[in-house]
Scaffold this motif. Structure first.
Motif, PDB file in Angstrom:
ATOM      1  N   LEU A  71       0.843  -1.187   0.000  1.00  0.00           N
ATOM      2  CA  LEU A  71       0.000   0.000   0.000  1.00  0.00           C
ATOM      3  C   LEU A  71       0.882   1.241   0.000  1.00  0.00           C
ATOM      4  O   LEU A  71       1.809   1.350   0.803  1.00  0.00           O
ATOM      5  CB  LEU A  71      -0.903  -0.017   1.239  1.00  0.00           C
ATOM      6  N   ALA A  72       0.577   2.156  -0.911  1.00  0.00           N
ATOM      7  CA  ALA A  72       1.373   3.383  -0.992  1.00  0.00           C
ATOM      8  C   ALA A  72       1.183   4.216   0.271  1.00  0.00           C
ATOM      9  O   ALA A  72       0.189   4.072   0.984  1.00  0.00           O
ATOM     10  CB  ALA A  72       0.955   4.185  -2.220  1.00  0.00           C
ATOM     11  N   ASN A  73       2.155   5.088   0.526  1.00  0.00           N
ATOM     12  CA  ASN A  73       2.118   5.899   1.746  1.00  0.00           C
ATOM     13  C   ASN A  73       0.848   6.729   1.855  1.00  0.00           C
ATOM     14  O   ASN A  73       0.316   6.920   2.950  1.00  0.00           O
ATOM     15  CB  ASN A  73       3.340   6.821   1.800  1.00  0.00           C
ATOM     16  N   LEU A  88      -2.020   0.677  -4.739  1.00  0.00           N
ATOM     17  CA  LEU A  88      -1.361  -0.566  -4.347  1.00  0.00           C
ATOM     18  C   LEU A  88      -0.247  -0.812  -5.351  1.00  0.00           C
ATOM     19  O   LEU A  88      -0.491  -0.860  -6.558  1.00  0.00           O
ATOM     20  CB  LEU A  88      -2.355  -1.728  -4.357  1.00  0.00           C
ATOM     21  N   VAL A  89       0.956  -0.979  -4.835  1.00  0.00           N
ATOM     22  CA  VAL A  89       2.135  -1.023  -5.699  1.00  0.00           C
ATOM     23  C   VAL A  89       2.677  -2.442  -5.817  1.00  0.00           C
ATOM     24  O   VAL A  89       2.838  -3.146  -4.819  1.00  0.00           O
ATOM     25  CB  VAL A  89       3.231  -0.091  -5.133  1.00  0.00           C
ATOM     26  N   CYS A  90       2.965  -2.857  -7.065  1.00  0.00           N
ATOM     27  CA  CYS A  90       3.705  -4.086  -7.325  1.00  0.00           C
ATOM     28  C   CYS A  90       5.082  -3.692  -7.818  1.00  0.00           C
ATOM     29  O   CYS A  90       5.214  -3.137  -8.907  1.00  0.00           O
ATOM     30  CB  CYS A  90       3.002  -4.955  -8.367  1.00  0.00           C
ATOM     31  N   LEU A 126      12.951   2.988  -7.393  1.00  0.00           N
ATOM     32  CA  LEU A 126      14.147   2.891  -6.557  1.00  0.00           C
ATOM     33  C   LEU A 126      13.827   3.019  -5.079  1.00  0.00           C
ATOM     34  O   LEU A 126      14.632   2.682  -4.223  1.00  0.00           O
ATOM     35  CB  LEU A 126      15.152   3.978  -6.947  1.00  0.00           C
ATOM     36  N   ASP A 127      12.623   3.508  -4.795  1.00  0.00           N
ATOM     37  CA  ASP A 127      12.216   3.674  -3.402  1.00  0.00           C
ATOM     38  C   ASP A 127      12.206   2.328  -2.701  1.00  0.00           C
ATOM     39  O   ASP A 127      11.670   1.359  -3.200  1.00  0.00           O
ATOM     40  CB  ASP A 127      10.832   4.303  -3.350  1.00  0.00           C
ATOM     41  N   LYS A 128      12.797   2.288  -1.491  1.00  0.00           N
ATOM     42  CA  LYS A 128      12.863   1.010  -0.789  1.00  0.00           C
ATOM     43  C   LYS A 128      11.641   0.770   0.089  1.00  0.00           C
ATOM     44  O   LYS A 128      11.139   1.676   0.654  1.00  0.00           O
ATOM     45  CB  LYS A 128      14.119   0.963   0.050  1.00  0.00           C
TER      46      LYS A 128
END
Ligand code: ZN
Length: 61
Positions: free
Chosen positions: A20-22, A27-29, A59-61
């Protein structure tokens, strides 16, 4: 959005886990670099509705 819903959701393409995005609107895959929209608390798990992640997001962890 119900946190339990996140547990049962999987990416429709790779069947991998979603994050789940901030801001809780997507919703991120990471594997597919796609973000599926969450509209009125309902995840839209359609590739045609998904947004491609930009480089920073990938690139976001
Ligand atoms: Zn995927």
């Amino acid at each position: 959005m119900d946190p339990k819903l996140l547990d049962i959701l999987a990416c429709p393409l790779c069947k991998g886990p979603l994050k789940l995005a901030n801001d809780k609107t997507e919703l991120v895959c990471k594997a597919d670099a796609l973000a599926f929209p969450v509209r009125d608390g309902i995840p839209v798990m359609l590739e045609t509705e998904a947004r491609t992640l930009n480089v920073d997001e990938r690139l976001d962890k």
